[in-house]
Design a protein around this motif. Structure first.
Motif, PDB file in Angstrom:
ATOM      1  N   ILE A  91      -8.746  -5.514 -11.604  1.00 37.18           N
ATOM      2  CA  ILE A  91      -8.467  -5.320 -10.180  1.00 37.18           C
ATOM      3  C   ILE A  91      -9.644  -4.614  -9.533  1.00 37.18           C
ATOM      4  O   ILE A  91     -10.119  -3.588 -10.031  1.00 37.18           O
ATOM      5  CB  ILE A  91      -7.186  -4.494  -9.959  1.00 37.18           C
ATOM      6  CG1 ILE A  91      -5.947  -5.291 -10.372  1.00 37.18           C
ATOM      7  CG2 ILE A  91      -7.073  -4.064  -8.500  1.00 37.18           C
ATOM      8  CD1 ILE A  91      -4.645  -4.515 -10.205  1.00 37.18           C
ATOM      9  N   ILE A  92     -10.098  -5.160  -8.416  1.00 28.96           N
ATOM     10  CA  ILE A  92     -11.134  -4.515  -7.601  1.00 28.96           C
ATOM     11  C   ILE A  92     -10.483  -4.106  -6.283  1.00 28.96           C
ATOM     12  O   ILE A  92     -10.024  -4.954  -5.525  1.00 28.96           O
ATOM     13  CB  ILE A  92     -12.318  -5.462  -7.351  1.00 28.96           C
ATOM     14  CG1 ILE A  92     -12.965  -5.878  -8.680  1.00 28.96           C
ATOM     15  CG2 ILE A  92     -13.351  -4.804  -6.437  1.00 28.96           C
ATOM     16  CD1 ILE A  92     -14.059  -6.926  -8.532  1.00 28.96           C
ATOM     17  N   GLY A  93     -10.440  -2.816  -6.021  1.00 29.57           N
ATOM     18  CA  GLY A  93      -9.797  -2.298  -4.815  1.00 29.57           C
ATOM     19  C   GLY A  93      -8.420  -1.751  -5.123  1.00 29.57           C
ATOM     20  O   GLY A  93      -7.517  -2.512  -5.479  1.00 29.57           O
ATOM     21  N   LEU A  94      -8.235  -0.448  -5.005  1.00 27.84           N
ATOM     22  CA  LEU A  94      -6.975   0.188  -5.401  1.00 27.84           C
ATOM     23  C   LEU A  94      -6.305   0.898  -4.231  1.00 27.84           C
ATOM     24  O   LEU A  94      -5.652   1.928  -4.389  1.00 27.84           O
ATOM     25  CB  LEU A  94      -7.232   1.169  -6.549  1.00 27.84           C
ATOM     26  CG  LEU A  94      -7.784   0.525  -7.827  1.00 27.84           C
ATOM     27  CD1 LEU A  94      -8.230   1.591  -8.812  1.00 27.84           C
ATOM     28  CD2 LEU A  94      -6.751  -0.407  -8.457  1.00 27.84           C
ATOM     29  N   GLY A  95      -6.437   0.324  -3.041  1.00 31.03           N
ATOM     30  CA  GLY A  95      -5.792   0.880  -1.854  1.00 31.03           C
ATOM     31  C   GLY A  95      -4.310   0.583  -1.807  1.00 31.03           C
ATOM     32  O   GLY A  95      -3.683   0.273  -2.829  1.00 31.03           O
ATOM     33  N   GLY A  96      -3.729   0.642  -0.599  1.00 31.30           N
ATOM     34  CA  GLY A  96      -2.286   0.541  -0.422  1.00 31.30           C
ATOM     35  C   GLY A  96      -1.615  -0.648  -1.085  1.00 31.30           C
ATOM     36  O   GLY A  96      -0.643  -0.497  -1.823  1.00 31.30           O
ATOM     37  N   VAL A  97      -2.142  -1.844  -0.846  1.00 28.28           N
ATOM     38  CA  VAL A  97      -1.471  -3.033  -1.379  1.00 28.28           C
ATOM     39  C   VAL A  97      -1.567  -3.092  -2.896  1.00 28.28           C
ATOM     40  O   VAL A  97      -0.721  -3.712  -3.559  1.00 28.28           O
ATOM     41  CB  VAL A  97      -2.046  -4.316  -0.743  1.00 28.28           C
ATOM     42  CG1 VAL A  97      -3.429  -4.651  -1.297  1.00 28.28           C
ATOM     43  CG2 VAL A  97      -1.103  -5.504  -0.936  1.00 28.28           C
ATOM     44  N   ALA A  98      -2.566  -2.454  -3.473  1.00 28.99           N
ATOM     45  CA  ALA A  98      -2.709  -2.457  -4.932  1.00 28.99           C
ATOM     46  C   ALA A  98      -1.510  -1.797  -5.601  1.00 28.99           C
ATOM     47  O   ALA A  98      -1.124  -2.173  -6.712  1.00 28.99           O
ATOM     48  CB  ALA A  98      -3.988  -1.743  -5.340  1.00 28.99           C
ATOM     49  N   GLN A  99      -0.897  -0.829  -4.934  1.00 24.90           N
ATOM     50  CA  GLN A  99       0.250  -0.146  -5.523  1.00 24.90           C
ATOM     51  C   GLN A  99       1.413  -1.107  -5.731  1.00 24.90           C
ATOM     52  O   GLN A  99       2.147  -1.005  -6.717  1.00 24.90           O
ATOM     53  CB  GLN A  99       0.672   1.027  -4.624  1.00 24.90           C
ATOM     54  CG  GLN A  99      -0.448   1.997  -4.287  1.00 24.90           C
ATOM     55  CD  GLN A  99      -1.286   2.393  -5.493  1.00 24.90           C
ATOM     56  OE1 GLN A  99      -0.753   2.829  -6.509  1.00 24.90           O
ATOM     57  NE2 GLN A  99      -2.606   2.232  -5.389  1.00 24.90           N
ATOM     58  N   ALA A 100       1.570  -2.059  -4.824  1.00 25.82           N
ATOM     59  CA  ALA A 100       2.614  -3.080  -4.990  1.00 25.82           C
ATOM     60  C   ALA A 100       2.246  -4.046  -6.106  1.00 25.82           C
ATOM     61  O   ALA A 100       3.097  -4.428  -6.917  1.00 25.82           O
ATOM     62  CB  ALA A 100       2.815  -3.834  -3.678  1.00 25.82           C
ATOM     63  N   HIS A 101       0.982  -4.425  -6.173  1.00 28.11           N
ATOM     64  CA  HIS A 101       0.538  -5.337  -7.233  1.00 28.11           C
ATOM     65  C   HIS A 101       0.692  -4.694  -8.610  1.00 28.11           C
ATOM     66  O   HIS A 101       1.047  -5.365  -9.582  1.00 28.11           O
ATOM     67  CB  HIS A 101      -0.925  -5.733  -7.018  1.00 28.11           C
ATOM     68  CG  HIS A 101      -1.127  -6.796  -5.990  1.00 28.11           C
ATOM     69  ND1 HIS A 101      -0.908  -8.128  -6.244  1.00 28.11           N
ATOM     70  CD2 HIS A 101      -1.538  -6.722  -4.703  1.00 28.11           C
ATOM     71  CE1 HIS A 101      -1.179  -8.838  -5.163  1.00 28.11           C
ATOM     72  NE2 HIS A 101      -1.559  -8.004  -4.209  1.00 28.11           N
ATOM     73  N   LEU A 102       0.404  -3.399  -8.704  1.00 35.78           N
ATOM     74  CA  LEU A 102       0.450  -2.724 -10.002  1.00 35.78           C
ATOM     75  C   LEU A 102       1.850  -2.725 -10.604  1.00 35.78           C
ATOM     76  O   LEU A 102       2.011  -2.679 -11.823  1.00 35.78           O
ATOM     77  CB  LEU A 102      -0.074  -1.297  -9.868  1.00 35.78           C
ATOM     78  CG  LEU A 102      -1.590  -1.176  -9.686  1.00 35.78           C
ATOM     79  CD1 LEU A 102      -1.971   0.244  -9.297  1.00 35.78           C
ATOM     80  CD2 LEU A 102      -2.336  -1.606 -10.947  1.00 35.78           C
ATOM     81  N   GLN A 103       2.861  -2.785  -9.751  1.00 37.00           N
ATOM     82  CA  GLN A 103       4.228  -2.869 -10.267  1.00 37.00           C
ATOM     83  C   GLN A 103       4.438  -4.141 -11.077  1.00 37.00           C
ATOM     84  O   GLN A 103       5.269  -4.174 -11.991  1.00 37.00           O
ATOM     85  CB  GLN A 103       5.235  -2.816  -9.113  1.00 37.00           C
ATOM     86  CG  GLN A 103       5.280  -1.483  -8.403  1.00 37.00           C
ATOM     87  CD  GLN A 103       6.355  -1.429  -7.347  1.00 37.00           C
ATOM     88  OE1 GLN A 103       7.390  -2.094  -7.442  1.00 37.00           O
ATOM     89  NE2 GLN A 103       6.132  -0.636  -6.315  1.00 37.00           N
TER      90      GLN A 103
END
Length: 355
Positions: A13-25
């Motif tokens: 993953i490149i970019g760990l901002g807001g939307v990344a938190q949903a993806h990480l789930q």
């Protein structure tokens, strides 16, 4: 086309901002399907913390990640204005790419990204996650089955927030000053989802679009789009995140999933939402009301609204459904179901309201 991969899929993953938190789930829901092997963010402490949680490698420079780690898929979750540079670098490194919405800020960038991936024989998966929401999937099936007749109108509106004093736009790194941009639940960052799913749900392309969109850095305004679909249906979007909701307390529902409110805050499953986001679809023999985040769907064919049973993962579980689908396509060497061209199609309609 590159050789097929095997599960579990190795992902960076490149970019760990807001939307990344949903993806990480999604990684926590699919431990046998995907493995997070590397993360990258310009904030070293953010990358380090997430890497430690998932036992992955952390980087602050995506080029170093591409040079150092073998992966099956690289997910680009950075601000839209940075997508072209990063996606092209990934493609030239021979890695498969997932790119979040919107695909880019300009048509020049979007077309260059798609062309570069094609030349490198790399698959470009576009992040239209709404196509994986249970209420949206079921609504499409009902429409295809003729449950509401010929669709005439599709509409969504988000009017609320914390007034002009509480209004916040996404910073210029997302959307350069003076160009299309605005709040997280505005036309560019959120409306692009609806611009994609309205033609997808109806099976009919957008042939024209008019309206008015917020520009990055400029005072808050009401945004709207009227899109004409090839089958005669009209799509309508109406947004303003710098006012206050008019909803009454008894007009809401308990949420069956996670989601974003007009002011960009996240609600959790089980919370009471006074103004849950919804999409209305009107046909010649019936209508549908989709509560896409709260995970509810109602149909009315003349005797009042009836709740429709839903299956699948509610938000934010739909990000896992999306990644599961991509993993299957990579293993079987299938072409993306949602491609860079879909991102371009949505961007064409979006930019039309700024012309």
């Amino acid at each position: 086309m590159s050789r097929p991969v095997q599960l579990p899929l190795k992902v960076a993953i490149i970019g760990l901002g807001g939307v990344a938190q949903a993806h990480l789930q999604a990684f926590e829901l699919l431990p046998e399907t995907i493995t997070l092997v590397a993360v990258c963010d310009v904030q070293a402490e953010v990358a380090s913390a997430i890497a430690a949680k998932f036992k992955a490698q952390d980087f602050t420079d995506y080029r170093q990640l591409l040079d150092s780690v073998e992966v099956d898929l690289v997910m680009v979750l950075t601000p839209a204005s940075t997508h072209r540079e990063i996606v092209e670098a990934i493609a030239k490194a021979g890695r498969q790419v997932f790119c979040e919405k919107p695909i880019a800020v300009t048509m020049e960038d979007a077309e260059a990204m798609v062309e570069t991936c094609a030349e490198a024989q790399v698959r470009l998966f576009y992040g239209s996650s709404y196509r994986y929401l249970p209420a949206v999937i079921k609504a499409k099936a009902l429409i295809q089955a003729g449950a509401v007749g010929q669709v005439q109108l599709l509409t969504e509106q988000l009017m609320g927030g914390q007034g002009i004093e509480g209004y916040q736009q996404l910073p210029p790194i997302h959307y350069p000053l003076g160009g299309p941009g605005g709040p997280g639940m505005g036309m560019v960052d959120h409306g692009v989802h609806l611009i994609d799913i309205f033609p997808w749900i109806t099976g009919s392309k957008i042939v024209s679009a008019t309206g008015s969109g917020q520009r990055s850095g400029e005072p808050a305004s009401t945004e709207y789009m009227v899109m004409q679909l090839a089958n005669g249906a009209v799509g309508h979007l109406l947004y303003n995140a710098a006012t206050f909701s008019t909803s009454l307390p008894n007009e809401g529902m308990f949420s069956g999933g996670q989601g974003w409110l007009t002011d960009g805050t996240i609600t959790e499953t089980g919370m009471w939402e006074t103004e849950p986001g919804s999409i209305s679809i009107y046909g010649t023999t019936g209508s549908l009301r989709l509560f896409h985040y709260t995970n509810a769907l109602f149909i009315n064919t003349g005797t009042g609204p009836v709740k429709v049973p839903l299956t699948g993962r509610p938000a934010f579980g739909h990000f896992a459904s999306q990644l599961e689908d991509i993993a299957d396509l990579l293993v079987t060497e299938g072409e993306p179901r949602i491609s860079g061209q879909d991102g371009i199609d949505a961007l064409v309609a979006l930019l039309a309201i700024y012309e």
